[in-house]
Design a protein around this motif. Structure first.
Motif, PDB file in Angstrom:
ATOM      1  N   GLY A 101      -9.128   0.219  -3.397  1.00 11.87           N
ATOM      2  CA  GLY A 101      -9.150   1.464  -2.622  1.00 11.87           C
ATOM      3  C   GLY A 101     -10.244   2.290  -2.954  1.00 11.87           C
ATOM      4  N   ALA A 103       0.850  -1.286  -0.101  1.00 13.51           N
ATOM      5  CA  ALA A 103      -0.053  -0.016  -0.053  1.00 13.51           C
ATOM      6  C   ALA A 103       1.057   1.184   0.005  1.00 13.51           C
ATOM      7  CB  ALA A 103      -0.884  -0.036   1.231  1.00 13.51           C
ATOM      8  N   ALA A 104       1.929   1.415   0.870  1.00 12.73           N
ATOM      9  CA  ALA A 104       2.853   2.468   0.963  1.00 12.73           C
ATOM     10  C   ALA A 104       3.650   2.639  -0.510  1.00 12.73           C
ATOM     11  CB  ALA A 104       3.694   2.295   1.949  1.00 12.73           C
ATOM     12  N   GLY A 161       0.652   7.176  -6.496  1.00  7.20           N
ATOM     13  CA  GLY A 161      -0.532   8.131  -5.856  1.00  7.20           C
ATOM     14  C   GLY A 161      -1.681   7.579  -5.680  1.00  7.20           C
ATOM     15  N   ILE A 162      -1.642   6.254  -5.320  1.00  7.17           N
ATOM     16  CA  ILE A 162      -3.086   5.197  -5.431  1.00  7.17           C
ATOM     17  C   ILE A 162      -3.129   4.831  -4.009  1.00  7.17           C
ATOM     18  CG2 ILE A 162      -4.131   3.309  -6.043  1.00  7.17           C
ATOM     19  CD1 ILE A 162      -3.060   3.899  -8.873  1.00  7.17           C
ATOM     20  N   GLU A 163      -4.207   5.276  -3.533  1.00  3.07           N
ATOM     21  CA  GLU A 163      -4.394   4.434  -2.156  1.00  3.07           C
ATOM     22  C   GLU A 163      -5.289   3.143  -2.310  1.00  3.07           C
ATOM     23  OE1 GLU A 163      -6.434   6.983   1.019  1.00  3.07           O
ATOM     24  OE2 GLU A 163      -6.040   8.679  -0.112  1.00  3.07           O
ATOM     25  N   ALA A 164      -4.575   2.146  -1.653  1.00  2.00           N
ATOM     26  CA  ALA A 164      -5.118   0.692  -1.869  1.00  2.00           C
ATOM     27  C   ALA A 164      -5.296   0.332  -0.232  1.00  2.00           C
ATOM     28  CB  ALA A 164      -4.467  -0.135  -2.501  1.00  2.00           C
ATOM     29  N   SER A 165      -6.338  -0.183   0.036  1.00  2.00           N
ATOM     30  CA  SER A 165      -6.582  -0.635   1.453  1.00  2.00           C
ATOM     31  C   SER A 165      -6.728  -2.070   1.538  1.00  2.00           C
ATOM     32  CB  SER A 165      -7.697   0.112   2.119  1.00  2.00           C
ATOM     33  OG  SER A 165      -8.768  -0.260   1.131  1.00  2.00           O
ATOM     34  N   LEU A 176       1.208   3.881  -2.779  1.00  2.00           N
ATOM     35  CA  LEU A 176       0.831   5.467  -2.796  1.00  2.00           C
ATOM     36  C   LEU A 176       1.878   6.467  -3.099  1.00  2.00           C
ATOM     37  CD1 LEU A 176      -0.982   7.624  -1.524  1.00  2.00           C
ATOM     38  CD2 LEU A 176       0.045   6.963   0.451  1.00  2.00           C
ATOM     39  N   THR A 177       3.365   5.833  -3.083  1.00  2.00           N
ATOM     40  CA  THR A 177       4.456   6.756  -3.345  1.00  2.00           C
ATOM     41  C   THR A 177       4.782   6.661  -4.903  1.00  2.00           C
ATOM     42  OG1 THR A 177       5.572   6.112  -1.138  1.00  2.00           O
ATOM     43  CG2 THR A 177       7.107   6.725  -3.015  1.00  2.00           C
TER      44      THR A 177
END
Length: 170
Positions: free
Chosen positions: A44, A13-14, A21-25, A17-18
């Motif tokens: 996400g 996930a980190a 630029g995508i948030e995945a949960s 995002l880095t």
């Protein structure tokens, strides 16, 4: 990989995002026949993506060709999504490589077959690939099949010995 190697989802996930630029949960493992990479559906708030986590760094024509075809306007080619740095993959600190694609939910065409409309769409996509004029751009960078069997030379030499006159031994 057919079994989940248990990669750390928080780390994935980190990295998404880095790099993207995508948030995945959530990460749902998808068994696949690639012994060098684990496949996941990453989801996400903004949607779902198909994530391949390669055991080593990745890159090269197998990512560049579909991206070039997609960039040429061939909509039915599934291509990797570019990172925020415009690369087609992201390398983790430990050398593993991430490649992200759009997630396409569907049925297995090998198992279920294609409809007549899907075959026409497939044919149109293949025609567009052949008309893309990208062959010269990637010439020499793609592996080609030689159809040469390493054992063929041995078989030929044994056949020559069998056809030759018998050897006389003192």
């Amino acid at each position: 990989m057919l079994e989940d190697p248990g990669f750390d989802h928080a780390e994935l996930a980190a990295a998404l995002l880095t790099a993207y630029g995508i948030e995945a949960s959530t990460f749902t493992f998808i068994p696949a026949y690639d012994p060098h990479a684990a496949s996941y559906q990453a989801a996400g708030p903004a949607g779902s993506w198909f994530l391949k986590v390669h055991r080593q760094a990745v890159g090269g024509p197998h990512l560049e060709v579909p991206r070039a075809l997609r960039d040429a306007g061939i909509a039915n080619v599934l291509a990797p999504i570019r990172t925020q740095a415009s690369t087609l993959w992201h390398e983790l600190d430990d050398g593993r490589g991430l490649v992200l694609y759009p997630f396409v939910a569907g049925r297995n065409a090998i198992r279920d077959g294609l409809t007549a409309d899907q075959w026409r769409t497939f044919g149109t996509a293949l025609q567009a690939v052949h008309d893309s004029d990208l062959a010269d751009r990637f010439s020499g960078r793609l592996s080609t099949e030689t159809f040469a069997l390493p054992s063929a030379a041995v078989v030929r030499s044994v056949m020559e010995l069998a056809a030759a006159p018998p050897l006389v031994s003192p």
